[in-house]
Design a protein around this motif. Structure first.
Motif, mmCIF file in Angstrom:
data_model
loop_
_atom_site.group_PDB
_atom_site.id
_atom_site.type_symbol
_atom_site.label_atom_id
_atom_site.label_comp_id
_atom_site.label_asym_id
_atom_site.label_seq_id
_atom_site.Cartn_x
_atom_site.Cartn_y
_atom_site.Cartn_z
ATOM 1 N N VAL A 88 40.353 43.112 48.258
ATOM 2 C CA VAL A 88 41.151 44.241 48.743
ATOM 3 C C VAL A 88 42.589 44.118 48.261
ATOM 4 O O VAL A 88 43.178 45.070 47.757
ATOM 5 C CB VAL A 88 41.096 44.316 50.291
ATOM 6 N N LEU A 89 43.152 42.931 48.422
ATOM 7 C CA LEU A 89 44.545 42.729 48.021
ATOM 8 C C LEU A 89 44.660 41.453 47.191
ATOM 9 O O LEU A 89 44.840 40.369 47.740
ATOM 10 C CB LEU A 89 45.437 42.622 49.268
ATOM 11 N N PRO A 90 44.518 41.575 45.869
ATOM 12 C CA PRO A 90 44.660 40.383 45.026
ATOM 13 C C PRO A 90 46.111 39.942 45.009
ATOM 14 O O PRO A 90 47.016 40.765 45.120
ATOM 15 C CB PRO A 90 44.213 40.876 43.657
ATOM 16 N N SER A 91 46.315 38.637 44.855
ATOM 17 C CA SER A 91 47.691 38.139 44.878
ATOM 18 C C SER A 91 48.419 38.599 43.611
ATOM 19 O O SER A 91 47.785 38.873 42.582
ATOM 20 C CB SER A 91 47.683 36.617 44.976
ATOM 21 N N PRO A 92 49.754 38.675 43.676
ATOM 22 C CA PRO A 92 50.532 39.081 42.499
ATOM 23 C C PRO A 92 50.202 38.222 41.286
ATOM 24 O O PRO A 92 50.216 38.706 40.147
ATOM 25 C CB PRO A 92 51.979 38.871 42.948
ATOM 26 N N VAL A 93 49.860 36.968 41.523
ATOM 27 C CA VAL A 93 49.530 36.075 40.409
ATOM 28 C C VAL A 93 48.308 36.595 39.658
ATOM 29 O O VAL A 93 48.277 36.644 38.426
ATOM 30 C CB VAL A 93 49.276 34.644 40.924
ATOM 31 N N LEU A 94 47.290 37.034 40.413
ATOM 32 C CA LEU A 94 46.075 37.573 39.795
ATOM 33 C C LEU A 94 46.377 38.834 38.979
ATOM 34 O O LEU A 94 45.793 39.058 37.920
ATOM 35 C CB LEU A 94 45.028 37.885 40.866
ATOM 36 N N VAL A 95 47.286 39.636 39.519
ATOM 37 C CA VAL A 95 47.640 40.870 38.811
ATOM 38 C C VAL A 95 48.326 40.541 37.479
ATOM 39 O O VAL A 95 48.037 41.147 36.443
ATOM 40 C CB VAL A 95 48.549 41.758 39.693
ATOM 41 N N PHE A 126 33.926 48.419 38.051
ATOM 42 C CA PHE A 126 33.533 47.011 38.075
ATOM 43 C C PHE A 126 34.226 46.225 39.178
ATOM 44 O O PHE A 126 34.274 44.989 39.134
ATOM 45 C CB PHE A 126 33.800 46.373 36.709
ATOM 46 N N VAL A 127 34.816 46.955 40.140
ATOM 47 C CA VAL A 127 35.507 46.339 41.285
ATOM 48 C C VAL A 127 36.477 45.254 40.828
ATOM 49 O O VAL A 127 36.476 44.137 41.339
ATOM 50 C CB VAL A 127 34.514 45.785 42.333
ATOM 51 N N ARG A 128 37.271 45.595 39.825
ATOM 52 C CA ARG A 128 38.325 44.656 39.397
ATOM 53 C C ARG A 128 39.631 45.082 40.072
ATOM 54 O O ARG A 128 40.473 45.757 39.480
ATOM 55 C CB ARG A 128 38.481 44.687 37.878
ATOM 56 N N THR A 129 39.777 44.700 41.354
ATOM 57 C CA THR A 129 40.939 45.148 42.117
ATOM 58 C C THR A 129 42.240 44.682 41.474
ATOM 59 O O THR A 129 43.269 45.359 41.578
ATOM 60 C CB THR A 129 40.851 44.633 43.567
ATOM 61 N N ASP A 130 42.196 43.521 40.831
ATOM 62 C CA ASP A 130 43.421 43.034 40.166
ATOM 63 C C ASP A 130 43.881 44.027 39.101
ATOM 64 O O ASP A 130 45.072 44.341 38.988
ATOM 65 C CB ASP A 130 43.193 41.643 39.572
#
Lengths: 242, 277
Positions: free
Chosen positions: B56-63, B236-240
């Motif tokens: 739901v909420l990926p960390s800024p690092v993942l983004v 593909f549910v890539r929330t990042d």
């Protein structure tokens, strides 16, 4: 240089008469002042001469080469001073002509300034310079100094008078300041209820010095024509009737 | 003692502009970014603490990692070029048409009669309702996307140009008439320049709409662009990557707004306005 000639000029706004059969001949080179109370039709008369308003009836003979300075300087705030002065002039020699005109009104250093940074008197000088560069035959002044403080006003009156002498324009100035009219004009016309109620010739040439003793008497005479009651002790001697 | 104060004074005065410049830098450049940075920190904390799951909420690092990945495989640069190209083309067309219509309607009463009602009606239509129509008319290619952006841009530009022209002091137009200035000069130097503050406000609204129109058009049928990445990421549910696209939209929006402000600073230098205290 042609004269300005008005024959039986009348103007109505929605059936309300503002000017009622004005006959007036202004010889070339004359400085004429039109005084009157608010609503006497003096501004409308000037706008008709300027071509900004059409007379309802009557004949007008004027010239294309006229310039107007209004009570508000009416500068485009988004154009620098020099561009305002040169507005609509052919590009050839424009910058030199503009610089000369700004020099003549004493604002040589302000060519690159924005209008909103100018004082009221400076803005009015720019407006005069904008009139100057067109080398008009006729200069129309619509209460040009009405919004200025008393000292700036005197300076501007001297400037206009001096420029008039140097250029030999025909000047029509509308004002409600009788003292100003008497200082500058060759002839003062009193407008009342859309009609010319009085015409007073002023001896000598403007700009006249406030020290001139005749002026006070003429001023008093005109104020009486306008229906302004004067204090008893100041009754002017009966001189200088036209 | 008097001599000492006299020598002190000039240096103090000389120092002042520098100090003020420093203060202006921190106040005008850094201060506005304080709250976005605070939001970023809260985001980081919430995801790092595991309060909300990474789907739901990926960390800024993942983004940032997603950005890196998409840059390396070339999809992100390609998408940026495609999206920016569409926005640029649509904006140029929309601004040109909106300006022309606004000046025409502003200058001429007859122009107003012809142009104003249809554009007021267009304004009432949400532009994404036009998508089916545009697909029929222009197909599903670039033209459909550019036209949709152009229509979105056109409306605020038109409205603000028209209002700006009609707001110009008629006393200034009178000056043009008295001096017998040709029409194009009155139209340009009095009406257009006088309407410019309003037109630039319209441009800022327009650019905001341009980005919205871009997303709408790119989710319809695209094989390149930020909206395409967004649609794929959703599938593909890539929330990042979804977050990355949102952040990119946010930055592009701020960037274009900043560019218009720069333009305002240059073009409206004559203004003597209240800047807040």
């Amino acid at each position: 240089m042609p004269e300005i000639r008005l024959e039986r000029i009348s103007k109505r706004f929605d059936d309300v008469p503002v000017l009622d059969g004005i006959d007036l001949v202004i010889p070339a080179g004359e400085f004429i002042a039109i005084v009157g109370r608010s609503g006497s039709g003096k501004s409308t008369l000037l706008r008709i001469i300027a071509g900004l308003e059409q007379a309802t009836s009557g004949r007008l003979q004027s010239t294309d080469r006229l310039a107007v300075a209004f009570q508000e300087a009416r500068l485009m705030p988004w154009l620098k001073v020099a561009e305002n002065v040169g507005f609509g002039l052919p590009a050839k020699d424009q910058s030199r002509i503009v610089a000369d005109a700004l020099g003549e009104v004493g604002l040589a250093g302000k060519a690159a300034s924005w209008p909103l940074t100018l004082s009221g008197g400076q803005a009015q000088r720019v407006s005069l310079a904008r009139a100057l560069v067109r080398q008009p035959e006729v200069l129309l002044l619509d209460e040009p100094f009405g919004a200025l403080d008393a000292l700036t006003k005197l300076e501007m009156q001297n400037l206009v008078g001096t420029l008039w002498r140097a250029h030999g324009w025909t000047v029509v100035m509308v004002t409600h300041d009788v003292a100003e009219a008497v200082r500058l004009a060759d002839r003062v016309i009193v407008l009342d209820g859309g009609q010319i109620s009085e015409s007073v010739a002023i001896p000598g040439r403007g700009p006249r010095s406030p020290e001139d003793g005749h002026l006070a008497a003429l001023e008093a005479q005109l104020l009486r024509h306008l229906g302004v009651p004067l204090p008893a002790g100041n009754a002017a001697p009966e001189t200088a009737h036209s | 003692m008097t001599i000492e104060t006299e020598t002190l004074q000039p240096t103090r005065i000389a120092n002042r502009p520098q100090r003020r410049a420093k203060r202006d830098l921190s106040r005008n450049v850094l201060l506005p970014w304080l709250s976005p940075i605070a939001i970023l920190l809260v985001w980081w904390f919430v995801s790092a603490a595991g309060i909300v799951g990474p789907k739901v909420l990926p960390s800024p690092v993942l983004v940032v990692a997603a950005a890196w990945e998409l840059t390396l495989n070339g999809r992100l640069p390609q998408a940026l070029v495609a999206s920016l190209g569409r926005v640029l083309a649509g904006t140029i067309i929309g601004v040109a048409l909106g300006l022309a219509a606004g000046l025409l309607a502003g200058y001429y009463r007859a122009g107003q009669i012809v142009v104003d009602k249809p554009l007021q009606m267009l304004r009432a239509v949400p532009f994404n309702a036009l998508v089916p129509l545009f697909i029929v008319a222009f197909g599903i290619g670039e033209w459909m996307k550019v036209s949709l952006i152009a229509v979105g841009v056109l409306v605020p530009i038109y409205l603000n140009t028209f209002a700006g022209v009609r707001n110009v002091d008629s006393k200034l137009v009178e000056v043009g008439l008295v001096y017998r200035a040709p029409r194009y000069l009155i139209a340009y130097k009095i009406l257009f320049l006088g309407a410019l503050p309003s037109i630039l406000t319209g441009l800022r609204f327009s650019l905001a709409i341009a980005w919205i129109a871009l997303v709408t058009s790119e989710t319809v049928n695209a094989n390149a662009g930020i909206g395409y990445i967004l649609a794929q990421a959703q599938r593909f549910v890539r929330t990042d990557q979804v977050f990355l696209c949102i952040v990119i939209y946010a930055f592009l929006g701020i960037l274009t707004d900043y560019l218009v402000r720069l333009l305002e600073g240059r073009l409206l230098a004559w203004r003597n306005t209240y800047d807040g205290r």
